[in-house]
Design a protein around this motif. Structure first.
Motif, short mmCIF file in Angstrom:
data_model
loop_
_atom_site.label_atom_id
_atom_site.label_comp_id
_atom_site.label_asym_id
_atom_site.label_seq_id
_atom_site.Cartn_x
_atom_site.Cartn_y
_atom_site.Cartn_z
N THR A 29 -2.91 5.96 20.95
CA THR A 29 -4.17 5.61 20.27
C THR A 29 -4.15 6.06 18.82
OG1 THR A 29 -5.33 5.87 22.37
CG2 THR A 29 -6.67 5.83 20.38
N GLU A 30 -3.63 7.28 18.57
CA GLU A 30 -3.55 7.76 17.20
C GLU A 30 -2.61 6.89 16.37
OE1 GLU A 30 -2.39 11.80 17.39
OE2 GLU A 30 -4.33 12.53 18.13
N ARG A 31 -1.51 6.45 16.97
CA ARG A 31 -0.59 5.57 16.22
C ARG A 31 -1.25 4.24 15.89
NH1 ARG A 31 4.95 6.65 19.81
NH2 ARG A 31 5.35 8.76 19.00
N ILE A 32 -1.97 3.69 16.86
CA ILE A 32 -2.66 2.41 16.61
C ILE A 32 -3.68 2.57 15.50
CG2 ILE A 32 -4.23 0.71 17.62
CD1 ILE A 32 -2.79 1.23 20.30
N LEU A 33 -4.45 3.67 15.56
CA LEU A 33 -5.46 3.90 14.51
C LEU A 33 -4.80 4.14 13.16
CD1 LEU A 33 -8.02 6.19 16.39
CD2 LEU A 33 -8.18 3.76 15.89
N THR A 34 -3.64 4.82 13.17
CA THR A 34 -2.92 5.04 11.92
C THR A 34 -2.49 3.71 11.31
OG1 THR A 34 -2.12 7.15 12.75
CG2 THR A 34 -0.96 6.20 10.86
N VAL A 35 -2.00 2.79 12.16
CA VAL A 35 -1.61 1.46 11.67
C VAL A 35 -2.81 0.73 11.07
CG1 VAL A 35 -0.75 -0.81 12.38
CG2 VAL A 35 0.34 1.27 13.24
N PHE A 36 -3.96 0.80 11.76
CA PHE A 36 -5.17 0.15 11.25
C PHE A 36 -5.59 0.76 9.91
CE2 PHE A 36 -5.99 -1.48 15.61
CZ PHE A 36 -6.26 -2.78 15.26
N ASP A 37 -5.58 2.12 9.84
CA ASP A 37 -6.00 2.79 8.60
C ASP A 37 -5.06 2.45 7.45
OD1 ASP A 37 -8.10 3.93 9.94
OD2 ASP A 37 -7.01 5.77 10.43
N GLU A 38 -3.74 2.42 7.73
CA GLU A 38 -2.80 2.05 6.66
C GLU A 38 -3.03 0.61 6.21
OE1 GLU A 38 1.11 2.77 8.03
OE2 GLU A 38 0.99 4.97 7.86
N ALA A 39 -3.31 -0.28 7.16
CA ALA A 39 -3.58 -1.68 6.79
C ALA A 39 -4.83 -1.78 5.92
CB ALA A 39 -3.74 -2.54 8.04
N ILE A 40 -5.87 -0.99 6.25
CA ILE A 40 -7.11 -1.00 5.45
C ILE A 40 -6.83 -0.49 4.05
CG2 ILE A 40 -9.39 0.06 5.23
CD1 ILE A 40 -9.53 -0.02 8.31
N VAL A 41 -6.05 0.60 3.95
CA VAL A 41 -5.72 1.14 2.63
C VAL A 41 -4.93 0.12 1.82
CG1 VAL A 41 -4.40 2.92 1.43
CG2 VAL A 41 -5.82 3.53 3.39
N LYS A 42 -3.96 -0.57 2.47
CA LYS A 42 -3.18 -1.58 1.76
C LYS A 42 -4.06 -2.73 1.29
CE LYS A 42 1.25 -0.72 4.09
NZ LYS A 42 2.28 -1.28 4.98
N LEU A 43 -5.02 -3.13 2.10
CA LEU A 43 -5.95 -4.20 1.69
C LEU A 43 -6.79 -3.77 0.50
CD1 LEU A 43 -7.16 -5.48 5.17
CD2 LEU A 43 -5.73 -6.72 3.55
N GLU A 44 -7.27 -2.52 0.53
CA GLU A 44 -8.09 -2.04 -0.59
C GLU A 44 -7.25 -1.92 -1.86
OE1 GLU A 44 -9.77 1.56 0.82
OE2 GLU A 44 -11.38 0.57 1.96
N ILE A 45 -5.99 -1.46 -1.72
CA ILE A 45 -5.12 -1.38 -2.90
C ILE A 45 -4.85 -2.77 -3.44
CG2 ILE A 45 -2.82 -0.74 -3.69
CD1 ILE A 45 -2.88 1.55 -1.65
N THR A 46 -4.58 -3.74 -2.54
CA THR A 46 -4.34 -5.12 -2.98
C THR A 46 -5.55 -5.69 -3.70
OG1 THR A 46 -2.91 -5.38 -1.04
CG2 THR A 46 -3.58 -7.38 -2.19
N ARG A 47 -6.75 -5.31 -3.25
CA ARG A 47 -7.97 -5.77 -3.91
C ARG A 47 -8.10 -5.17 -5.32
NH1 ARG A 47 -13.37 -3.92 -4.17
NH2 ARG A 47 -12.72 -2.05 -3.09
N LEU A 48 -7.58 -3.93 -5.51
CA LEU A 48 -7.69 -3.28 -6.82
C LEU A 48 -6.60 -3.72 -7.80
CD1 LEU A 48 -8.47 0.40 -5.73
CD2 LEU A 48 -10.09 -1.32 -6.52
N ILE A 49 -5.47 -4.23 -7.28
CA ILE A 49 -4.32 -4.52 -8.15
C ILE A 49 -4.65 -5.49 -9.27
CG2 ILE A 49 -2.08 -5.70 -8.14
CD1 ILE A 49 -1.39 -4.17 -5.62
N PRO A 50 -5.34 -6.66 -9.04
CA PRO A 50 -5.64 -7.56 -10.16
C PRO A 50 -6.46 -6.89 -11.27
CG PRO A 50 -5.99 -8.68 -8.07
CD PRO A 50 -5.76 -7.25 -7.76
N ARG A 51 -7.42 -6.05 -10.89
CA ARG A 51 -8.23 -5.35 -11.89
C ARG A 51 -7.39 -4.33 -12.66
NH1 ARG A 51 -12.65 -6.35 -14.90
NH2 ARG A 51 -13.67 -4.40 -15.52
N ILE A 52 -6.47 -3.64 -11.95
CA ILE A 52 -5.61 -2.66 -12.62
C ILE A 52 -4.67 -3.36 -13.59
CG2 ILE A 52 -3.83 -0.93 -12.25
CD1 ILE A 52 -5.11 -0.35 -9.54
N ILE A 53 -4.10 -4.51 -13.18
CA ILE A 53 -3.20 -5.27 -14.07
C ILE A 53 -3.96 -5.75 -15.29
CG2 ILE A 53 -1.84 -7.39 -14.23
CD1 ILE A 53 -1.03 -6.97 -11.32
N GLY A 54 -5.23 -6.13 -15.11
CA GLY A 54 -6.03 -6.58 -16.26
C GLY A 54 -6.28 -5.47 -17.27
#
Length: 396
Positions: A29-54
């Protein structure tokens, strides 16, 4: 700090209804939640990347040269893939650029994940407008909470939750029916009161009209009697006086009846007013009860929200510690791998030497056996020749 348990709600149902009380109870369960949390962090970083590049010049010092160069490469590949999409042609080149863009994005995400403090700092520094990506991230977080609930909910707790929701639905339906019945009774009482008041008003208007008509008729009769009395004043004076007295008595009697009807109507109106006040008091009591219940629920909500904020702060602190421990764990694993490789190499070298020593010893033993065997053969040949010479001399 624990949330207060509501009366009548089982603790297991409270845990299911409140996802923040659920805690992982297994490594999977902890591994599954870790995968979900990492995916959420990656999505949030991907959302910030265009603004950071700008605003790359603004954040270049904070990001560092490695991440900055990776973002520049990502920007270059994005522009190139946009040009290829606007002018379709070479599909192989487009696929190659897409593959390079994916690799560059993975590398950029890996660099950000390696420095979680930088990500948290940029999260509060970079302002991003509302976009469909936020809706997707929110839905993904809800899916993560749903998966956590499904992973940590036992069949018995699921049954208790379903039974509890059914009980709540039945209570809501009963309360709705009761409120509807009370509202119907109130509307019926108000309608009855209005109808009675209208009927009373009509009766009063009719009585007033009849009084006015009667007064007019009386005046006309008096005038007529006066005229007739002038003609027959002497003959009919006594009769006219009796008639006037009788008419005055009728007027007094009708006035008394009018006053009695007014008093009766006032009494009935007072009773209706009392009923109205009683109904208003009951309505006010229900409203006060509703306000009290809502205040209690608001207090409970504030307590739950305080617990949520506290656990959220603890989660952020644990995430930071987790990142540091993960980095240390990676270094320790690398050292163990190197030591393991050295040990395996030493074992292979020892085995090779043992095999070589075994071969040398076997060769040496064979050599010794052959040498001994040859020496014995030589000695046997020498003895045979000596015996032959002795026999020859005896014959002579």
């Amino acid at each position: 700090m624990a949330t207060p348990r509501k009366a009548g709600i089982p603790l297991s149902v409270m845990k299911v209804l409140d996802p923040h009380q659920l805690k992982p109870d297994s490594t999977e369960t902890e591994r599954i939640l870790t995968v979900f949390d990492e995916a959420i962090v990656k999505l949030e970083i991907t959302r910030l990347i265009p603004r950071i590049i700008g605003s790359l010049e603004r954040f270049a010092r904070m990001l560092g040269p490695e991440i900055t160069s990776s973002l520049l490469e990502l920007q270059k590949l994005s522009v190139e893939i946009q040009d290829l999409l606007t002018s379709p042609g070479d599909e192989e080149r487009r696929r190659a650029v897409e593959q390079r863009l994916k690799c560059s994005l993975r590398n950029t995400l890996r660099l950000f994940l390696a420095n979680p403090l930088l990500y948290h700092g940029l999260k509060y520094e970079v302002w991003v407008r509302q976009s469909p990506a936020d809706v997707f991230i929110k839905a993904f977080k809800e899916f993560r909470d749903f998966m956590l609930e499904r992973l940590l909910t036992s069949p018995d707790e699921e049954k208790e939750k379903i039974q509890f929701m059914e009980d709540i639905s039945l209570r809501i339906e009963k309360n709705t029916e009761t409120i509807s019945a009370l509202q119907a009774e109130l509307e019926a009482a108000i309608q009855t009161r209005d109808e009675e008041i209208n009927s009373k008003d009509k009766k009063i208007e009719n009585l007033k009209t009849s009084m006015e008509n009667l007064t007019k008729e009386c005046k006309a009769d008096i005038q007529q009697i006066t005229k007739e009395g002038e003609k027959q004043q002497k003959e009919d004076e006594k009769a006219s006086q009796d008639m006037c007295a009788r008419l005055e008595q009728d007027v007094l009697r009708l006035r008394a009846q009018f006053k009695a009807l007014v008093l009766e109507h006032r009494a009935s109106e007072l009773v209706l007013r009392k009923k109205k006040c009683k109904t208003e008091r009951e309505t006010e009591k229900w409203v006060q009860k509703y306000d009290t219940d809502m205040a209690e629920k608001q207090a409970t909500y504030e307590e739950v929200e305080a617990v949520y904020n506290e656990e959220k702060a603890q989660l952020a602190l644990l995430m930071e510690k987790h990142a540091l421990l993960l980095q240390e764990y990676t270094e320790i694993e690398e050292e163990r791998r190197m030591l393991k490789e050295k040990a395996e190499e030493a074992a292979r070298e020892a085995a090779r030497r043992n095999d070589a020593a075994t071969y040398i010893q076997a060769f040496w033993k064979g050599y010794l056996v052959r040498s001994i065997y040859k020496s014995k053969l030589k000695k046997g040949k020498g003895k045979g020749k000596g015996k032959g010479k002795g026999k020859g001399k005896g014959k002579k």
